[in-house]
Design an enzyme around this catalytic site. Structure first.
Site, short mmCIF file in Angstrom:
data_model
loop_
_atom_site.label_atom_id
_atom_site.label_comp_id
_atom_site.label_asym_id
_atom_site.label_seq_id
_atom_site.Cartn_x
_atom_site.Cartn_y
_atom_site.Cartn_z
N HIS A 82 12.86 -3.32 4.46
CA HIS A 82 11.77 -3.41 3.50
C HIS A 82 12.19 -4.27 2.33
CE1 HIS A 82 8.09 -2.15 1.46
NE2 HIS A 82 8.81 -2.27 0.37
N ASP A 161 0.17 7.94 -1.21
CA ASP A 161 0.67 6.68 -1.75
C ASP A 161 -0.40 5.60 -1.69
OD1 ASP A 161 2.72 4.80 -2.71
OD2 ASP A 161 2.29 3.84 -0.80
N ARG A 168 -2.36 2.44 -9.37
CA ARG A 168 -1.33 1.83 -10.22
C ARG A 168 -1.59 0.36 -10.40
NH1 ARG A 168 3.52 2.76 -6.80
NH2 ARG A 168 4.59 1.52 -8.35
N SER A 183 7.13 5.42 -3.72
CA SER A 183 6.07 4.77 -2.94
C SER A 183 6.67 4.15 -1.67
CB SER A 183 5.41 3.70 -3.81
OG SER A 183 4.66 2.80 -3.05
N LYS A 187 6.71 6.01 2.55
CA LYS A 187 6.16 5.35 3.75
C LYS A 187 7.25 5.17 4.80
CE LYS A 187 4.48 2.31 0.95
NZ LYS A 187 3.85 1.41 0.05
N1 URA Z 1 5.85 -1.80 -2.70
C1 URA Z 1 5.38 -0.55 -2.44
O1 URA Z 1 5.12 -0.18 -1.30
N2 URA Z 1 5.19 0.27 -3.50
C2 URA Z 1 5.47 -0.09 -4.76
O2 URA Z 1 5.29 0.72 -5.65
C3 URA Z 1 5.96 -1.39 -5.00
C4 URA Z 1 6.16 -2.23 -3.94
#
Ligand code: URA
Length: 425
Positions: A82, A161, A168, A183, A187
């Site tokens: 990621h 999320d 946000r 966040s 995931k």
């Molecule tokens: N990527 C995400 O999935 N969440 C965030 O808060 C920032 C970047």
């Protein structure tokens, strides 16, 4: 439990209890806590922070808001990557098939771009026919047959999320380390990968502008992953200048295919290989040789199968923008700065990105660089080409580039910063 007392606790710099956290995430997901109440809480968290135990509980509550996937039935170990987001960051495209070619299964749930950073799904959607939306069964099928899949996260994965991230985004509360860490990790943990490599970007084109913040984000995420049994490693990597020579959807696909064909810009190849080695290591495949997989065509073969399995035609010509504008160097000398944020905003304004979630993107739009920091440039010669279908955007994009290009007299010493700045495990 009432939401106002939860907001007041954090507003007054208190610690949220486990019960408060579990309740507020669940009630927000169900619609009992309103958006304006959750935005007040998100702002209080941004201003006053959360400790590690609060972040861990917040993450667990977001995971519990939806389903968890399970790849235990696959014959290969799973490894995911990621990135926290950057300009020209197309690394997932060559990386996923490369790591699959080396024996791991790569379940890559990706997102779309918002603001100046691009999104992997937008890039891949420039390939004619390619589909980002797969059912869980289809995703497992591609993973089993090809070894790599890149697709959108289903609605059932960490729904808290999804709602909170959208909120946000419009309330100035994205840049809070506890909220970013929870966040991303909710995931990834819900997705069920066995190992995870985090590419935490640092610099003008990233969320984290300095090393200290990036370190804190990385170590928070590594801690969350490890606590949930996911082997997690983070690389802090530079994002002061764009990665590679392209920023924009189809432009970045083209560059990724060059890397898979054994060519491509040196920085993209270096980072792809560094992340591949980390992923293979974390997956227990220590003898795999990703350099060989790039050289011998097996990574390209996995790419072609992965694209075709999701309806895409790997041989179809990629979309090209209708209009181009060449930006020339204003002086002769050494290019010592090419700001990632400026290039990212220019690509976004040309139509490669979106201002609101529901906006369409232009497949061919973006910025193609003809020089990178450290190169000699000549006044009047091309520095970059801007691509768009809507030429009225050129002036606005050029405005974004103002101050983003630094040229110093010939002979000025230039030392490139390393791409991988630190490793946190
Ligand atoms: N990527 C995400 O999935 N969440 C965030 O808060 C920032 C970047």
């Amino acid at each position: 439990m009432d939401v106002i007392s939860v907001i007041r606790t954090k507003r007054d710099r208190g610690r949220l209890t486990d019960e408060q956290i579990d309740w507020v995430i669940d009630a927000y997901t169900r619609g009992e806590v309103a958006d304006e109440q959750m935005s007040a809480l998100a702002m209080a968290i941004l201003l006053n922070g959360m400790d590690r135990a609060e972040i861990a509980r917040w993450t667990a509550a977001m995971i519990a808001s939806g389903e968890r996937m399970d790849f235990a039935s696959l014959p290969r170990p799973t490894a995911d990557k990621h990135s926290t987001g950057g300009v020209g960051d197309k690394i997932t495209l060559p990386l996923a098939p490369l790591v699959a070619a080396c024996g791991a299964a790569v379940p890559q749930l990706s997102g779309r771009g918002l603001g100046h950073t691009g999104g992997t799904l937008d890039k891949l959607e420039s390939i004619p026919g390619w589909r980002a939306l797969l059912s869980n069964d289809e995703m497992m099928g591609v993973l089993r047959d090809v070894g790599a899949v890149i697709c959108a996260a289903g609605d059932g994965l960490a729904p808290a999320d999804k709602k909170l991230y959208a909120l946000r985004d419009v309330t100035g509360t994205v840049e809070a380390i506890p909220l970013i860490a929870s966040s991303i990790m909710s995931k990834k943990i819900a997705e069920g990968t066995g190992s995870l490599v985090l590419d935490v970007k640092v610099g003008s084109g990233a969320f984290m502008k300095n090393l200290d913040d990036a370190r804190e984000l990385a170590s928070t995420m590594v801690g969350l992953g490890t606590d949930h049994g996911v082997r997690t490693v983070a690389l802090l990597t530079g994002m002061s200048t764009p990665l590679g020579l392209t920023a924009g959807n189809a432009l970045e696909v083209r560059e990724s295919v060059e890397v898979l064909a054994g060519g491509g810009p040196a920085d993209v190849v270096e980072l792809t290989l560094a992340l591949a080695r980390e992923m293979l290591d974390a997956a227990g495949l220590k003898d795999a040789d990703p350099e060989k997989a790039l050289r011998d065509g097996s990574a390209m073969d996995h790419w072609r199968r992965m694209i075709a399995a999701q309806g895409g035609d790997p041989d179809a010509p990629l979309p090209v923008a209708r209009e181009r504008h060449v930006v020339t160097a204003s002086a002769t000398g050494v290019l010592t700065g090419l700001d990632a944020y400026a290039v990212g905003v220019a690509a976004w304004r040309l139509g490669a990105g979106r201002a609101r979630k529901e906006d369409p993107v232009q497949a061919g739009a973006g910025v193609e660089l003809h020089a990178k920091p450290g190169d000699q440039v000549t006044a009047g010669e091309p520095l970059m080409t801007l691509h768009t279908d809507t030429p009225e955007r050129f002036a606005y994009a050029i405005e974004a580039l103002e101050g983003g290009v630094t040229i110093e007299p010939a002979g000025t010493a230039y030392e490139a910063a390393p791409i991988v700045l630190e490793r946190i495990a």
